[in-house]
Each structure stands twice: as C-alpha cells, then as structure tokens.
Design an enzyme around this catalytic site. Structure first.
Site, PDB file in Angstrom:
ATOM      1  CG  ASN A   1     -16.031  -5.120 -32.738  1.00 41.39           C
ATOM      2  OD1 ASN A   1     -15.021  -5.800 -32.606  1.00 41.39           O
ATOM      3  ND2 ASN A   1     -16.018  -3.820 -32.600  1.00 41.39           N
TER       4      ASN A   1
ATOM      5  N   GLY B   1     -12.584 -17.995 -25.071  1.00 39.82           N
ATOM      6  CA  GLY B   1     -11.677 -17.084 -24.378  1.00 39.82           C
ATOM      7  C   GLY B   1     -11.197 -17.663 -23.060  1.00 39.82           C
TER       8      GLY B   1
ATOM      9  N   GLY C   1      -7.996 -18.683 -24.921  1.00 37.95           N
ATOM     10  CA  GLY C   1      -7.441 -17.346 -24.680  1.00 37.95           C
ATOM     11  C   GLY C   1      -6.653 -17.317 -23.386  1.00 37.95           C
TER      12      GLY C   1
ATOM     13  CD  GLU D   1      -5.926  -0.216 -28.036  1.00 35.83           C
ATOM     14  OE1 GLU D   1      -6.821   0.632 -27.909  1.00 35.83           O
ATOM     15  OE2 GLU D   1      -4.720   0.060 -27.952  1.00 35.83           O
TER      16      GLU D   1
ATOM     17  CB  CYS E   1     -14.697  -0.164 -29.485  1.00 38.04           C
ATOM     18  SG  CYS E   1     -13.475   0.018 -30.789  1.00 38.04           S
TER      19      CYS E   1
ATOM     20  CD  GLU F   1      -4.061  -2.416 -30.921  1.00 36.30           C
ATOM     21  OE1 GLU F   1      -5.029  -2.078 -31.606  1.00 36.30           O
ATOM     22  OE2 GLU F   1      -3.871  -3.569 -30.506  1.00 36.30           O
TER      23      GLU F   1
HETATM   24  P1  NDP Z   1     -14.507 -10.090 -24.941  1.00 40.54           P
HETATM   25  O1  NDP Z   1     -13.709  -9.363 -23.953  1.00 40.54           O
HETATM   26  O2  NDP Z   1     -15.591 -10.996 -24.483  1.00 40.54           O
HETATM   27  O3  NDP Z   1     -13.577 -11.005 -25.862  1.00 40.54           O
HETATM   28  C1  NDP Z   1     -12.488 -10.517 -26.626  1.00 40.54           C
HETATM   29  C2  NDP Z   1     -11.561 -11.662 -26.934  1.00 40.54           C
HETATM   30  O4  NDP Z   1     -10.981 -12.142 -25.721  1.00 40.54           O
HETATM   31  C3  NDP Z   1     -12.261 -12.877 -27.560  1.00 40.54           C
HETATM   32  O5  NDP Z   1     -11.388 -13.503 -28.462  1.00 40.54           O
HETATM   33  C4  NDP Z   1     -12.517 -13.740 -26.352  1.00 40.54           C
HETATM   34  O6  NDP Z   1     -12.724 -15.068 -26.664  1.00 40.54           O
HETATM   35  C5  NDP Z   1     -11.230 -13.522 -25.572  1.00 40.54           C
HETATM   36  N1  NDP Z   1     -11.283 -13.831 -24.142  1.00 40.54           N
HETATM   37  C6  NDP Z   1     -12.366 -13.891 -23.328  1.00 40.54           C
HETATM   38  N2  NDP Z   1     -11.991 -14.248 -22.065  1.00 40.54           N
HETATM   39  C7  NDP Z   1     -10.643 -14.415 -22.088  1.00 40.54           C
HETATM   40  C8  NDP Z   1      -9.671 -14.790 -21.112  1.00 40.54           C
HETATM   41  N3  NDP Z   1      -9.998 -15.083 -19.857  1.00 40.54           N
HETATM   42  N4  NDP Z   1      -8.379 -14.846 -21.491  1.00 40.54           N
HETATM   43  C9  NDP Z   1      -8.020 -14.556 -22.751  1.00 40.54           C
HETATM   44  N5  NDP Z   1      -8.892 -14.236 -23.727  1.00 40.54           N
HETATM   45  C10 NDP Z   1     -10.185 -14.145 -23.404  1.00 40.54           C
HETATM   46  O7  NDP Z   1     -15.064  -9.005 -25.954  1.00 40.54           O
HETATM   47  P2  NDP Z   1     -16.066  -9.224 -27.146  1.00 40.54           P
HETATM   48  O8  NDP Z   1     -15.531 -10.247 -28.101  1.00 40.54           O
HETATM   49  O9  NDP Z   1     -17.430  -9.399 -26.585  1.00 40.54           O
HETATM   50  O10 NDP Z   1     -15.944  -7.821 -27.903  1.00 40.54           O
HETATM   51  C11 NDP Z   1     -16.656  -6.704 -27.541  1.00 40.54           C
HETATM   52  C12 NDP Z   1     -15.817  -5.777 -26.685  1.00 40.54           C
HETATM   53  O11 NDP Z   1     -14.644  -5.407 -27.357  1.00 40.54           O
HETATM   54  C13 NDP Z   1     -16.535  -4.491 -26.374  1.00 40.54           C
HETATM   55  O12 NDP Z   1     -16.379  -4.167 -25.022  1.00 40.54           O
HETATM   56  C14 NDP Z   1     -15.807  -3.472 -27.224  1.00 40.54           C
HETATM   57  O13 NDP Z   1     -15.855  -2.162 -26.739  1.00 40.54           O
HETATM   58  C15 NDP Z   1     -14.432  -4.007 -27.225  1.00 40.54           C
HETATM   59  N6  NDP Z   1     -13.691  -3.476 -28.363  1.00 40.54           N
HETATM   60  C16 NDP Z   1     -12.697  -2.558 -28.147  1.00 40.54           C
HETATM   61  C17 NDP Z   1     -12.027  -1.987 -29.206  1.00 40.54           C
HETATM   62  C18 NDP Z   1     -10.901  -1.016 -28.985  1.00 40.54           C
HETATM   63  O14 NDP Z   1     -10.128  -0.831 -29.907  1.00 40.54           O
HETATM   64  N7  NDP Z   1     -10.783  -0.392 -27.849  1.00 40.54           N
HETATM   65  C19 NDP Z   1     -12.369  -2.329 -30.590  1.00 40.54           C
HETATM   66  C20 NDP Z   1     -13.408  -3.299 -30.701  1.00 40.54           C
HETATM   67  C21 NDP Z   1     -14.046  -3.845 -29.616  1.00 40.54           C
HETATM   68  P3  NDP Z   1     -14.176 -15.658 -27.042  1.00 40.54           P
HETATM   69  O15 NDP Z   1     -15.021 -14.549 -27.558  1.00 40.54           O
HETATM   70  O16 NDP Z   1     -13.850 -16.623 -28.090  1.00 40.54           O
HETATM   71  O17 NDP Z   1     -14.718 -16.285 -25.822  1.00 40.54           O
END
Ligand code: NDP
Length: 481
Positions: free
Chosen positions: A151, A207, A211, A249, A283, A461
């Site tokens: 995002n 991911g 990931g 986070e 978020c 953080e």
């Molecule tokens: P995801 O949880 O789908 O993915 C986040 C990251 O984790 C991506 O790089 C993803 O890879 C990776 N990932 C996915 N599965 C795994 C795994 N099994 N092991 C390790 N890494 C993995 O989130 P989104 O990208 O869809 O982002 C949206 C979410 O992030 C929302 O829920 C939002 O609220 C949250 N968010 C929280 C924030 C905070 O500060 N609290 C700030 C911004 C967003 P890939 O996408 O390449 O598959």
C-alpha cells in the site's frame, strides 16, 4: 517491459531458477513487467552476502553509517520525480500523492535514522554499595529480515530498512510482489550512495515462497513485518519455535469518533481524507465513522456531498483524487463487501460502483463508497476491507461510542474530534489503540512509537523503539575493588 532483478551483494541478479511473475499496472489492468519468483536458493544467496558484510558494517563508525544513510536520503530526493512516477504506476496511487507523501517520506526515513543513530544511547546502573557498575551494550543482531506490503511500497520498505542498517545490521528484504519497482530502484541508489556490498539485499517474489524462506531461515534472527493480520499470525507461528525477535505491524479497523463540539469544517475535510486517501488502502484510515446523533444528519449530507466531489481517475491525471486499487484480486475482495452490503446490514449511501476511466477502461477503479450501518457487530464494521469504503453510524453518549470503538479485534489507531479537554483525556486513555489522533489525522513525528495493540500487531516501530528492536541489549556488570 520492465524486468526487475534481485539485488544481492550490490549486484542485480536474475533468480537462480529463472522463474518469473508478471507485474501489473493497475491503472491500465495490464502487464508491464516481470519480477523474479525467487526461491529459498535466492534467499540463501542474499543471506550469505549479508553475513559476509556484517562484521565490517557493524564496525563501521556511526559517522560513516550516518553519512551513507544521509546520502541515500539525498539521492531519493534528487530522483523524486522518477521514483514517484514508478510508485504511482506500480501501485495505482495518484502521482500527486506519491510526490507529496510516499517518496519524501522514504527519504525522511533514511535521514531520520541517519540522525537518530548518532543520538542513540543506553543505560548505566551503578550497584551502589556493592562496588559494581552495570552498563547495557546494545549490539546489532546480525542479519535481519524486512518484509513489507504494497500500500505504501517504498515508504514502508525504508521505514524498516533504514533503522535496521543504522543499528549496524545487514538486511535481507522483500517488498510485496505486487509493487516491486521502487524497491528495485533502491538498489541502484544504495550503490550510488556507497553502501557497501551485501549490507542490503533485496529479494523479490511471492510471500508464500520468498517471504516464507526469509522467515524460515534459521540464521535470520529478527523479522520486521508489515502486512495483514492473518499473514502476521502465520509468520509468528513459523518464527516462534526458532525464538526469533519479531515486530509485527498488522491490520486495522480504526474508529473515527466525531463529537458535536468539534471544529466541524476542519473535521469534515480531514475525514474525507482519512477515509479515502490512497483509495482507503492505508492501515491508518478511519474506516468506522461514529458521529454524535445531534449532528449525524448534517454530517451525513455534508460528507456525501464532499465525497461526491472526489475525482476518480488515472493516477497520472493531476485532477485525480482517487486512483486505481492495487490489483484485480484486491478490487474483487473490496467489491464483495459492497455486493453483500445489504446482507451484512448496511445501506449504501454513496458510491459502490466500478468506474470506467477513459483510455484506461481495464483499470481497477472503484467509487469512494459510504455505507450506513446499524450494528457495530456487522461484518462491515468488524472486518478490515482496506479499500475506499467507510461506514457511518450515530451515537448518543461518550460511553456508547467508546464501547463500540473498542468492540473490534483490531487496535491500530483511532481519531477523536472534540474540543472538550476532559473528554479528550478520558477517551484517549481508554481507547484500545496504539495511536490516537485528536483533531487531526496521520500527523506523524518519526520519533514517536508506531504500532498497534490486539490483532493489530506486536511491538513498536519508530524513533528509538526501532533502534531498540534492531539491537540486542547485553548487560555488562563490572565489579571493582
Ligand atoms: P500481506 O500480509 O498479504 O503481505 C505483506 C507482505 O508479506 C508481502 O510482502 C507479502 O508478499 C508477504 N507475505 C505473504 N505471505 C507470507 C509468508 N507466508 N511469509 C512471509 N511473507 C509473506 O499484506 P498486504 O500486502 O495485502 O498488505 C495489506 C495489509 O497490510 C493490510 O492488512 C494492512 O492493514 C496491513 N498494513 C499494516 C500497516 C501497519 O503499520 N500496521 C501498514 C500498512 C499495511 P506478497 O505480497 O509478495 O505475496
């Protein structure tokens, strides 16, 4: 076609197994590049490079580290137009937003931690009467993993990498596979700034494979992750048996509490922003809007009128307020809440439809959507939608709205609009959230702790909190005669 490569040991490399994933431009709904679908062998290469670089980087003087991080910040600023364009194309966010927020903040992240590390100190405890002196030595952890979402791509990627590097760690990082381009460009910037080879390694891929390989790696001792709550829970389950340090986070379902005594005009303009900035894909967006019943009807009408003036359009169009959603899959997910809104007990007051943008008919555009609900327990108020949808609900008393604000599994942020100081103090103390804004939204001071409670995460953080996370404290006790 843009071909993204991994950045390992200061070089751009294709994935070992030569597997690739398509990269989409969400504004057009078409493929415009490919990125590595890296496997554990690529993560291992990145780890080895980081391990090799660690002894020297962790012994680099603070002045030198700080100088290199400042240089990275400076180059990001110099390349702002190019980076903003890349971010906007990759993510679908308005170019104006990428220029005003995302890229400047990526630069600030490096500049902030370049400065912070020179001020970071630890405690000393004299054991009085025992002739002993304790001090706490804070040492870098070694090789750490940073995983970020789509995002706010470069903004959140650098929010983790900058403190990790400042504290003397070497990093294996993975951006979201949906938005890899600015992370790819960061490699070039680091080389130009003189960051030694192997100190930062960026591996692209899914991911569930790339990931997962970072999280599973037995010698990557700390993971800083931002993303969804479900993914965070999975990462915690993999990392816990290896006793890794974790900073998570996660998602949010943030309440916006609006009292009749607030500064109405300021509240209205900010609430439009806190609802739909970045297509509601922040978020910290306030997705549950609670309004005191005496001003509810007035607010409803003014809010809808303001929302109807937002222009949904191509991210590069300077008139655009709301760009494209990040992917087809995400658009479908967000739309499913609209399609089921009535069944979930909601009434769509505004929006709810896909938008056809001229010359970009296949892009993923959705109207900003306002839904009225009657029960805070409904799915629309309990599940994180992470798109341009907000719900409205009236309340009669402070007690009632506090209960609803807290009656959710998340606890990331909350916003309160009131000019009553006593109420401000009562509510800010009782609201279950890591961040509470009063009469403002998304005002950030990078020294403050950032993170959530409940299902919104573990750890903080920001500022010295991040430097504490990325270091291991060691108690040194010296006895003297
Ligand atoms: P995801 O949880 O789908 O993915 C986040 C990251 O984790 C991506 O790089 C993803 O890879 C990776 N990932 C996915 N599965 C795994 C795994 N099994 N092991 C390790 N890494 C993995 O989130 P989104 O990208 O869809 O982002 C949206 C979410 O992030 C929302 O829920 C939002 O609220 C949250 N968010 C929280 C924030 C905070 O500060 N609290 C700030 C911004 C967003 P890939 O996408 O390449 O598959």
């Amino acid at each position: 076609m843009v071909t993204i490569q991994n950045y390992i040991n200061g070089e751009y490399l294709p994935p070992v197994a030569d597997r690739w994933i398509a990269n989409y431009d969400p504004s057009m709904g078409e493929v415009y590049g490919q990125i590595p679908n890296s496997g554990s062998e690529d993560v291992e290469k990145a780890y080895q490079a980081a391990k090799e670089a660690f002894p020297s980087w962790s012994n680099t003087t603070l002045e030198e580290r700080s100088k290199i991080l400042s240089k990275i910040a400076q180059i990001i600023t110099e390349r702002l137009p190019e980076l903003a364009e890349a971010e906007s194309k990759d993510n679908g966010k308005p170019l104006s937003l990428a220029k005003a927020i995302d890229i400047p903040r990526a630069s600030s992240n490096f500049q902030f931690f370049a400065n912070a590390i020179t001020q970071f100190a630890s405690e000393a405890h004299e054991s009085v009467g025992l002739n002993a002196m304790n001090f706490t030595l804070r040492q870098p952890i070694g090789v750490v993993g940073c995983i970020s979402p789509w995002n706010l791509p470069l903004y959140l990627f650098t929010w983790k990498i900058a403190p990790a590097l400042a504290a003397g760690n070497c990093v294996v990082a993975k951006p979201s596979e949906v938005t890899p381009v600015t992370a790819y460009l960061l490699g070039e910037i680091c080389n130009e700034a003189g960051l030694p080879k192997g100190v930062l390694n960026i591996v692209h891929g899914l991911g569930t494979t790339t990931g997962q390989a970072i999280v599973e790696h037995p010698d990557i001792k700390a993971i800083s992750f931002t993303g969804g709550t479900k993914t965070g829970a999975h990462i915690a389950s993999v990392a816990a048996p290896m006793f890794k340090k974790l900073s998570l986070e996660l998602g949010g379902k943030n309440p916006n509490l609006i009292f009749a005594d607030c500064n109405y005009e300021k509240m209205l303009a900010t609430t439009v922003r806190s609802s739909f900035a970045n297509q509601g894909q922040i978020c910290l967006c306030g997705s549950r809007i609670f309004v005191e019943s005496t001003i509810y009807e007035q607010f409803k009408s003014d809010f809808i009128s303001a929302v109807s003036q937002l222009t949904v359009g191509h991210p590069f169009d300077s008139e655009t307020n709301v760009g494209a959603l990040v992917s087809k899959a995400h658009l479908e997910k967000v739309k499913s809440y609209i399609d089921n809104a009535t069944e979930y007990g909601g009434r769509i007051l505004y929006g709810g439809k896909e938008v056809l943008v001229e010359n970009a008919e296949n892009g993923y555009y959705l109207q900003p959507t306002v839904i009225e609900v009657e029960d805070n327990q409904c799915k629309l108020n309990q599940e994180e939608i992470f798109g341009p949808i907000v719900t409205l609900m009236p309340f009669d008393s402070e007690e009632e709205v506090l209960e609803m604000a807290n009656d959710v599994s998340y606890g990331l942020s909350a916003t309160i609009w009131t000019n009553n100081l006593n109420r401000t103090m009562r509510l800010t103390k009782q609201i279950q959230a890591g961040i509470v804004w009063v009469n403002t939204w998304l005002m950030r001071d990078l020294r403050t702790p950032f993170g959530g409670v409940k299902n919104s995460g573990v750890g903080r953080e920001g500022g010295f909190e991040a430097l504490r996370f990325f270091t291991e404290p060691k108690n040194i006790c010296i006895k003297y005669d």
